[in-house]
Design a protein around this motif. Sequence first.
Motif, mmCIF file in Angstrom:
data_model
loop_
_atom_site.group_PDB
_atom_site.id
_atom_site.type_symbol
_atom_site.label_atom_id
_atom_site.label_comp_id
_atom_site.label_asym_id
_atom_site.label_seq_id
_atom_site.Cartn_x
_atom_site.Cartn_y
_atom_site.Cartn_z
ATOM 1 N N MET A 196 0.839 -1.194 0.000
ATOM 2 C CA MET A 196 0.000 0.000 0.000
ATOM 3 C C MET A 196 0.880 1.252 0.000
ATOM 4 O O MET A 196 1.753 1.412 0.857
ATOM 5 C CB MET A 196 -0.905 0.008 1.236
ATOM 6 N N ASP A 197 0.683 2.108 -0.983
ATOM 7 C CA ASP A 197 1.450 3.341 -1.113
ATOM 8 C C ASP A 197 0.786 4.441 -0.266
ATOM 9 O O ASP A 197 -0.035 5.209 -0.752
ATOM 10 C CB ASP A 197 1.511 3.760 -2.581
ATOM 11 N N LYS A 198 1.142 4.477 1.022
ATOM 12 C CA LYS A 198 0.465 5.401 1.929
ATOM 13 C C LYS A 198 0.717 6.859 1.556
ATOM 14 O O LYS A 198 -0.207 7.687 1.593
ATOM 15 C CB LYS A 198 0.910 5.146 3.369
ATOM 16 N N LEU A 199 1.966 7.197 1.198
ATOM 17 C CA LEU A 199 2.265 8.569 0.844
ATOM 18 C C LEU A 199 1.523 8.985 -0.427
ATOM 19 O O LEU A 199 1.004 10.106 -0.533
ATOM 20 C CB LEU A 199 3.776 8.759 0.662
ATOM 21 N N GLY A 200 1.455 8.044 -1.399
ATOM 22 C CA GLY A 200 0.709 8.325 -2.613
ATOM 23 C C GLY A 200 -0.776 8.517 -2.341
ATOM 24 O O GLY A 200 -1.430 9.389 -2.929
ATOM 25 N N ASP A 201 -1.323 7.718 -1.417
ATOM 26 C CA ASP A 201 -2.733 7.863 -1.056
ATOM 27 C C ASP A 201 -2.995 9.192 -0.360
ATOM 28 O O ASP A 201 -4.039 9.816 -0.557
ATOM 29 C CB ASP A 201 -3.163 6.706 -0.153
ATOM 30 N N ILE A 202 -2.040 9.621 0.451
ATOM 31 C CA ILE A 202 -2.180 10.911 1.127
ATOM 32 C C ILE A 202 -2.238 12.040 0.102
ATOM 33 O O ILE A 202 -3.085 12.928 0.174
ATOM 34 C CB ILE A 202 -1.011 11.115 2.119
ATOM 35 N N GLU A 203 -1.331 11.997 -0.878
ATOM 36 C CA GLU A 203 -1.333 13.031 -1.913
ATOM 37 C C GLU A 203 -2.625 12.976 -2.723
ATOM 38 O O GLU A 203 -3.210 14.012 -3.064
ATOM 39 C CB GLU A 203 -0.130 12.854 -2.840
ATOM 40 N N LEU A 204 -3.098 11.762 -3.021
ATOM 41 C CA LEU A 204 -4.351 11.604 -3.765
ATOM 42 C C LEU A 204 -5.510 12.234 -2.988
ATOM 43 O O LEU A 204 -6.326 12.966 -3.552
ATOM 44 C CB LEU A 204 -4.597 10.119 -4.015
ATOM 45 N N PHE A 205 -5.582 11.952 -1.701
ATOM 46 C CA PHE A 205 -6.687 12.475 -0.883
ATOM 47 C C PHE A 205 -6.655 14.001 -0.823
ATOM 48 O O PHE A 205 -7.689 14.669 -0.952
ATOM 49 C CB PHE A 205 -6.604 11.883 0.523
ATOM 50 N N VAL A 206 -5.459 14.569 -0.657
ATOM 51 C CA VAL A 206 -5.323 16.030 -0.616
ATOM 52 C C VAL A 206 -5.772 16.648 -1.934
ATOM 53 O O VAL A 206 -6.466 17.673 -1.958
ATOM 54 C CB VAL A 206 -3.868 16.433 -0.274
ATOM 55 N N GLN A 207 -5.397 16.030 -3.040
ATOM 56 C CA GLN A 207 -5.774 16.570 -4.355
ATOM 57 C C GLN A 207 -7.291 16.490 -4.567
ATOM 58 O O GLN A 207 -7.895 17.395 -5.162
ATOM 59 C CB GLN A 207 -5.041 15.814 -5.461
ATOM 60 N N ILE A 208 -7.926 15.435 -4.085
ATOM 61 C CA ILE A 208 -9.383 15.316 -4.203
ATOM 62 C C ILE A 208 -10.064 16.477 -3.487
ATOM 63 O O ILE A 208 -10.980 17.110 -4.014
ATOM 64 C CB ILE A 208 -9.871 13.972 -3.624
ATOM 65 N N VAL A 209 -9.604 16.766 -2.278
ATOM 66 C CA VAL A 209 -10.217 17.851 -1.498
ATOM 67 C C VAL A 209 -9.925 19.204 -2.145
ATOM 68 O O VAL A 209 -10.817 20.044 -2.284
ATOM 69 C CB VAL A 209 -9.709 17.818 -0.041
ATOM 70 N N LYS A 210 -8.683 19.417 -2.571
ATOM 71 C CA LYS A 210 -8.308 20.706 -3.155
ATOM 72 C C LYS A 210 -9.065 20.974 -4.451
ATOM 73 O O LYS A 210 -9.428 22.125 -4.742
ATOM 74 C CB LYS A 210 -6.801 20.753 -3.423
ATOM 75 N N HIS A 211 -9.306 19.937 -5.245
ATOM 76 C CA HIS A 211 -9.985 20.107 -6.528
ATOM 77 C C HIS A 211 -11.483 19.847 -6.435
ATOM 78 O O HIS A 211 -12.187 19.889 -7.446
ATOM 79 C CB HIS A 211 -9.360 19.183 -7.582
#
Length: 314
Positions: A1-16
């Motif tokens: 599981m790419d935890k750091l990648g998931d964190i960036e994905l989640f942040v981008q979902i909220v920002k966009h």
Amino acid sequence: MDKLGDIELFVQIVKHNGLAAAGKKLGLSPASMTARLNRMESTYGVRLLNRTTRRIALTDEGRAFYESCQQILADMKQAEDRLVTGRSVLAGRLRVTATVDLGKQHIAPLLADFVKLHPEVWAHLHLVDHLVNLADGEYDLAIRYGALNDSRMVARKLASSNRVIFASPEYVKEFGAPQSPQDLLNHKCLALVREDRPLTSWYFNHKGAKSSVEVHPTLSSNDGSQIRDWALEGQGVALKSFWDVKGDFEAKRLVPLLEDFNPNYSSEVMNNRADLFAVYPSKDFLPERTRALIDFMVDYFNNLKSSDSKKSAA
């Protein structure tokens, strides 16, 4: 599981504000975005977002996770900058709490200057006149007067200070200046209320002799800046910290009273020291942005002191 990648994905979902827009930013299909978000929620056992076909909304758990994710990414960027360039670009969130009067006059403009110097830093300033518990992790830094009484915290002195009693020149002209603490019983007094307790016991130390007066305020407030405003309007005599009224003394909008009697709110203090400190939770790693802000504050107050010394010499 790419935890750091998931964190960036989640942040981008909220920002966009949506999976499709965030997917374009990250080069992922909506289906992939949905699958990874579902996997995150399944892994942690919480719902992070409430989603419809038109919009998303953070849940309470999602909002807390989002703030933590932002900080993780900022810390990662700072670590990468240090590795690549040999120096750190300050980044991340700073949450600062201070008393209202001090915060408005000194800390707010100081923070504004700091984030201009460091564009990757964003700051939140919480102004309140009661003590905030730093142990729960809600704030990174508190700016406080007086000695530290919590062993879990660390304090760094920002500036020397003391308590002062004062009034407006107009008030003194009309009602006279008190010559001793007991004279305050015949004056209109303005009292700060802290955690629903009026600070009406004023303590004094005159040449080693300690005394106290229980003032009877004509006006009181839980907002220290309101106490100062009333004093400026000529409503009465007040007790506050020096840095809260320094500018008013210099402009002669307010005048100090009973200077030889060393006033304070505590009977345990042998003089009227109420030095100004930056207080933060005791931990092994202090983020560089927090340390840099404290250094910036020390320089700010030192510069004010140096400016005062030059004016006195002139």
